[in-house]
Scaffold this active site. Structure first.
Site: not given
Ligand code: PAF
Length: 274
Positions: A26, A33, A142
Protein backbone atom coordinates in the site's frame (compact mmCIF):
# COMPACT_ATOMS: atom_id res chain seq x y z
CA UNK A 1 11.82 0.46 -13.79
CA UNK A 2 8.61 0.69 -15.78
CA UNK A 3 5.67 2.42 -14.16
CA UNK A 4 2.28 1.02 -15.15
CA UNK A 5 -1.00 2.58 -14.13
CA UNK A 6 -3.75 0.73 -16.00
CA UNK A 7 -4.87 -2.86 -16.40
CA UNK A 8 -4.49 -2.43 -20.17
CA UNK A 9 -0.86 -1.42 -19.71
CA UNK A 10 -0.32 -4.53 -17.61
CA UNK A 11 -1.86 -6.67 -20.34
CA UNK A 12 0.23 -5.22 -23.18
CA UNK A 13 3.41 -4.99 -21.20
CA UNK A 14 3.29 -8.29 -19.36
CA UNK A 15 1.32 -10.57 -21.64
CA UNK A 16 4.42 -12.37 -22.83
CA UNK A 17 6.03 -12.48 -19.45
CA UNK A 18 5.27 -15.41 -17.28
CA UNK A 19 7.20 -16.04 -14.14
CA UNK A 20 6.82 -12.73 -12.38
CA UNK A 21 7.46 -12.20 -8.68
CA UNK A 22 4.82 -9.94 -7.17
CA UNK A 23 5.15 -7.71 -4.10
CA UNK A 24 1.76 -6.13 -3.28
CA UNK A 25 1.97 -3.03 -1.05
CA UNK A 26 0.00 0.00 0.00
CA UNK A 27 3.03 2.23 -0.49
CA UNK A 28 4.87 4.44 2.00
CA UNK A 29 7.65 1.96 1.52
CA UNK A 30 10.17 1.20 4.26
CA UNK A 31 12.92 -1.37 4.67
CA UNK A 32 10.33 -4.04 5.44
CA UNK A 33 8.77 -3.67 1.97
CA UNK A 34 12.16 -3.35 0.33
CA UNK A 35 13.27 -6.61 1.98
CA UNK A 36 10.34 -8.30 0.20
CA UNK A 37 11.53 -6.97 -3.17
CA UNK A 38 15.09 -8.04 -2.38
CA UNK A 39 13.82 -11.47 -1.25
CA UNK A 40 11.81 -11.78 -4.47
CA UNK A 41 14.82 -10.88 -6.59
CA UNK A 42 16.71 -13.93 -5.30
CA UNK A 43 14.51 -16.10 -7.52
CA UNK A 44 15.78 -14.46 -10.70
CA UNK A 45 12.33 -13.58 -12.00
CA UNK A 46 11.19 -10.12 -13.02
CA UNK A 47 9.78 -8.30 -10.01
CA UNK A 48 6.60 -6.25 -9.97
CA UNK A 49 5.55 -4.21 -6.94
CA UNK A 50 2.05 -2.80 -6.64
CA UNK A 51 1.15 0.36 -4.74
CA UNK A 52 -2.52 0.75 -3.94
CA UNK A 53 -4.12 2.00 -0.74
CA UNK A 54 -7.06 -0.35 -0.80
CA UNK A 55 -10.23 1.36 0.48
CA UNK A 56 -11.98 -2.01 0.87
CA UNK A 57 -9.83 -3.05 3.81
CA UNK A 58 -10.41 0.07 5.93
CA UNK A 59 -13.42 0.34 8.24
CA UNK A 60 -15.51 3.55 8.31
CA UNK A 61 -13.66 4.88 11.37
CA UNK A 62 -10.22 3.75 10.30
CA UNK A 63 -7.31 5.67 8.85
CA UNK A 64 -7.85 5.38 5.06
CA UNK A 65 -7.71 9.14 4.54
CA UNK A 66 -4.64 9.73 6.65
CA UNK A 67 -2.80 6.59 5.53
CA UNK A 68 0.58 7.99 4.38
CA UNK A 69 0.91 8.40 0.61
CA UNK A 70 4.45 8.98 -0.65
CA UNK A 71 4.41 7.83 -4.28
CA UNK A 72 7.41 9.86 -5.50
CA UNK A 73 9.81 8.59 -2.86
CA UNK A 74 8.34 5.05 -3.13
CA UNK A 75 9.21 5.02 -6.84
CA UNK A 76 12.75 6.19 -6.11
CA UNK A 77 13.24 3.48 -3.50
CA UNK A 78 12.02 0.77 -5.86
CA UNK A 79 14.24 2.07 -8.66
CA UNK A 80 17.24 2.03 -6.39
CA UNK A 81 16.88 -1.69 -5.68
CA UNK A 82 16.18 -2.54 -9.34
CA UNK A 83 12.55 -3.52 -9.11
CA UNK A 84 11.48 -4.15 -12.73
CA UNK A 85 7.90 -2.84 -12.68
CA UNK A 86 5.59 -0.95 -10.41
CA UNK A 87 1.84 -0.99 -10.88
CA UNK A 88 0.05 2.05 -9.42
CA UNK A 89 -3.63 1.87 -10.35
CA UNK A 90 -6.24 4.57 -9.83
CA UNK A 91 -8.83 4.28 -7.06
CA UNK A 92 -11.43 2.74 -9.42
CA UNK A 93 -9.29 -0.40 -9.46
CA UNK A 94 -11.30 -1.37 -6.36
CA UNK A 95 -14.73 -0.45 -7.82
CA UNK A 96 -17.45 -2.99 -8.58
CA UNK A 97 -15.56 -5.99 -7.29
CA UNK A 98 -17.32 -9.06 -6.03
CA UNK A 99 -16.45 -9.14 -2.34
CA UNK A 100 -14.60 -12.28 -1.28
CA UNK A 101 -15.82 -13.60 2.05
CA UNK A 102 -12.79 -14.53 4.13
CA UNK A 103 -12.98 -17.85 6.06
CA UNK A 104 -13.46 -18.12 9.82
CA UNK A 105 -9.78 -17.57 10.73
CA UNK A 106 -10.42 -14.00 9.64
CA UNK A 107 -12.65 -13.54 12.70
CA UNK A 108 -9.79 -14.13 15.16
CA UNK A 109 -7.17 -11.54 16.29
CA UNK A 110 -7.35 -8.48 14.02
CA UNK A 111 -10.70 -9.62 12.64
CA UNK A 112 -12.39 -9.17 16.04
CA UNK A 113 -12.17 -5.39 15.95
CA UNK A 114 -11.87 -4.89 12.20
CA UNK A 115 -14.99 -6.47 10.72
CA UNK A 116 -14.70 -6.96 6.97
CA UNK A 117 -11.00 -6.07 6.93
CA UNK A 118 -9.83 -9.43 5.58
CA UNK A 119 -12.73 -9.60 3.10
CA UNK A 120 -11.29 -6.34 1.72
CA UNK A 121 -7.75 -7.72 1.66
CA UNK A 122 -8.73 -10.95 -0.13
CA UNK A 123 -10.95 -9.05 -2.57
CA UNK A 124 -8.09 -6.80 -3.69
CA UNK A 125 -5.57 -9.65 -3.68
CA UNK A 126 -7.95 -11.63 -5.88
CA UNK A 127 -8.05 -8.68 -8.28
CA UNK A 128 -4.27 -8.10 -8.21
CA UNK A 129 -3.53 -11.82 -8.71
CA UNK A 130 -6.05 -12.03 -11.59
CA UNK A 131 -4.59 -9.03 -13.39
CA UNK A 132 -0.91 -9.86 -12.91
CA UNK A 133 -0.94 -13.66 -12.65
CA UNK A 134 2.47 -13.91 -11.00
CA UNK A 135 4.32 -17.14 -10.31
CA UNK A 136 5.37 -16.06 -6.83
CA UNK A 137 3.99 -13.49 -4.39
CA UNK A 138 5.74 -12.09 -1.32
CA UNK A 139 4.23 -10.87 1.95
CA UNK A 140 5.59 -9.78 5.32
CA UNK A 141 5.04 -11.97 8.36
CA UNK A 142 4.21 -8.92 10.47
CA UNK A 143 0.70 -9.36 9.09
CA UNK A 144 0.75 -13.04 10.02
CA UNK A 145 -3.03 -13.48 9.91
CA UNK A 146 -3.18 -11.83 6.49
CA UNK A 147 -0.37 -14.10 5.33
CA UNK A 148 -2.10 -17.35 6.29
CA UNK A 149 -5.43 -16.17 4.84
CA UNK A 150 -3.79 -15.27 1.51
CA UNK A 151 -1.84 -18.53 1.48
CA UNK A 152 -5.02 -20.57 1.98
CA UNK A 153 -6.92 -18.45 -0.54
CA UNK A 154 -4.21 -18.91 -3.17
CA UNK A 155 -3.99 -22.65 -2.56
CA UNK A 156 -7.60 -23.03 -3.68
CA UNK A 157 -8.02 -20.20 -6.19
CA UNK A 158 -4.55 -19.60 -7.63
CA UNK A 159 -2.68 -22.89 -7.21
CA UNK A 160 -0.06 -21.67 -9.70
CA UNK A 161 1.06 -18.87 -7.38
CA UNK A 162 3.58 -19.72 -4.69
CA UNK A 163 3.10 -17.59 -1.56
CA UNK A 164 6.10 -16.55 0.52
CA UNK A 165 6.10 -15.04 4.02
CA UNK A 166 9.29 -13.12 4.83
CA UNK A 167 10.56 -12.13 8.29
CA UNK A 168 9.63 -8.94 10.09
CA UNK A 169 12.17 -6.14 9.68
CA UNK A 170 12.72 -4.06 12.81
CA UNK A 171 14.07 -0.67 13.75
CA UNK A 172 17.24 -0.72 15.88
CA UNK A 173 15.16 -0.48 19.04
CA UNK A 174 13.03 -3.49 18.05
CA UNK A 175 9.90 -1.72 16.79
CA UNK A 176 8.53 -3.61 13.78
CA UNK A 177 8.70 -1.45 10.68
CA UNK A 178 5.32 -0.15 9.63
CA UNK A 179 3.99 2.75 7.61
CA UNK A 180 1.91 3.65 10.66
CA UNK A 181 5.06 4.31 12.74
CA UNK A 182 5.28 7.67 10.97
CA UNK A 183 1.99 8.66 12.55
CA UNK A 184 3.25 8.24 16.14
CA UNK A 185 3.94 11.34 18.23
CA UNK A 186 7.52 11.76 19.38
CA UNK A 187 6.70 10.58 22.91
CA UNK A 188 4.71 7.60 21.69
CA UNK A 189 7.50 6.62 19.33
CA UNK A 190 9.80 6.41 22.37
CA UNK A 191 7.61 3.87 24.20
CA UNK A 192 6.52 1.93 21.09
CA UNK A 193 9.40 -0.61 21.33
CA UNK A 194 7.74 -1.93 24.51
CA UNK A 195 5.52 -3.96 22.18
CA UNK A 196 8.41 -6.07 20.96
CA UNK A 197 9.97 -6.16 24.42
CA UNK A 198 6.74 -7.65 25.76
CA UNK A 199 6.69 -10.31 23.06
CA UNK A 200 10.30 -11.31 23.68
CA UNK A 201 9.68 -11.33 27.43
CA UNK A 202 6.75 -13.71 26.95
CA UNK A 203 8.85 -15.91 24.69
CA UNK A 204 11.65 -16.02 27.25
CA UNK A 205 9.33 -17.02 30.06
CA UNK A 206 6.95 -19.28 28.18
CA UNK A 207 8.12 -22.39 30.00
CA UNK A 208 8.38 -20.67 33.39
CA UNK A 209 5.03 -18.97 33.90
CA UNK A 210 1.46 -19.83 32.94
CA UNK A 211 0.18 -18.17 29.77
CA UNK A 212 -2.39 -16.42 31.90
CA UNK A 213 0.30 -14.80 34.06
CA UNK A 214 2.48 -13.97 31.08
CA UNK A 215 -0.36 -12.10 29.45
CA UNK A 216 -1.51 -10.50 32.70
CA UNK A 217 1.91 -9.08 33.60
CA UNK A 218 2.63 -7.89 30.05
CA UNK A 219 -0.80 -6.29 29.76
CA UNK A 220 -0.37 -4.43 33.05
CA UNK A 221 3.01 -3.13 31.98
CA UNK A 222 1.77 -1.99 28.57
CA UNK A 223 -1.31 -0.30 30.04
CA UNK A 224 0.91 1.58 32.50
CA UNK A 225 2.67 2.98 29.45
CA UNK A 226 -0.52 4.21 27.78
CA UNK A 227 -1.08 1.31 25.40
CA UNK A 228 -4.67 0.39 24.70
CA UNK A 229 -4.55 -3.33 23.98
CA UNK A 230 -6.74 -4.85 21.31
CA UNK A 231 -5.36 -8.36 21.79
CA UNK A 232 -2.29 -9.95 23.28
CA UNK A 233 -1.88 -13.67 23.59
CA UNK A 234 -0.33 -16.97 22.71
CA UNK A 235 -2.05 -18.56 19.74
CA UNK A 236 -2.06 -21.73 17.65
CA UNK A 237 -0.04 -20.95 14.51
CA UNK A 238 -2.60 -22.56 12.19
CA UNK A 239 -6.06 -21.72 13.50
CA UNK A 240 -5.08 -18.66 15.60
CA UNK A 241 -7.10 -19.85 18.61
CA UNK A 242 -5.69 -18.90 21.98
CA UNK A 243 -3.72 -21.73 23.61
CA UNK A 244 -3.22 -22.14 27.32
CA UNK A 245 -0.36 -24.58 27.31
CA UNK A 246 2.60 -24.09 25.08
CA UNK A 247 3.62 -27.37 23.47
CA UNK A 248 5.43 -27.31 20.17
CA UNK A 249 5.00 -24.01 18.46
CA UNK A 250 2.98 -20.89 18.92
CA UNK A 251 2.37 -17.40 17.70
CA UNK A 252 2.72 -14.65 20.29
CA UNK A 253 0.83 -11.74 18.82
CA UNK A 254 -0.33 -8.29 19.78
CA UNK A 255 -2.34 -5.38 18.45
CA UNK A 256 -2.31 -2.22 20.53
CA UNK A 257 -3.08 1.43 20.11
CA UNK A 258 -0.78 4.25 21.11
CA UNK A 259 -2.58 7.56 20.78
CA UNK A 260 -4.75 6.81 17.78
CA UNK A 261 -2.16 4.69 15.99
CA UNK A 262 -2.79 0.96 15.88
CA UNK A 263 0.34 -1.20 15.86
CA UNK A 264 0.69 -4.95 15.44
CA UNK A 265 3.58 -7.32 15.97
CA UNK A 266 4.26 -11.00 16.57
CA UNK A 267 6.86 -13.65 17.08
CA UNK A 268 6.65 -17.31 16.26
CA UNK A 269 8.19 -19.72 18.72
CA UNK A 270 9.01 -23.38 18.44
CA UNK A 271 9.46 -26.03 21.13
CA UNK A 272 13.20 -25.50 21.32
CA UNK A 273 12.32 -21.84 21.90
CA UNK A 274 14.45 -20.61 19.00
O1 PAF B 1 -0.20 -5.72 3.62
C1 PAF B 1 -0.62 -4.81 2.86
O2 PAF B 1 0.04 -3.82 2.62
C2 PAF B 1 -2.01 -4.92 2.26
O3 PAF B 1 -2.88 -5.52 3.14
C3 PAF B 1 -2.01 -5.67 0.89
C4 PAF B 1 -1.56 -7.11 1.05
C5 PAF B 1 -1.10 -4.95 -0.07
C6 PAF B 1 -3.43 -5.67 0.32
O4 PAF B 1 -3.91 -4.38 0.14
Amino acid sequence: MKILTTEDAIKTELIEKRGLSLIPTMGNLHSGHLSLVKGAKKYNLKTIATIFVNPLQFGPNEDFNRYPRTIESDIKKLEKIDCDYVFIPEIDFAKNLEIIKAPSISLELCGKNRPGHFDGVLTIINKIFSVILPTKAFFGLKDYQQFILIKEFAKVNFPGIQIFGLPIIREKDGLAMSSRNNLLSRDDRKVAPLIYESLTWIKKNINKLSNEDLIKFSTENLKKNNFEIDYLGVYDISNLKEINNFKESALIAIAAKLGNVRLIDNIIITNDNT
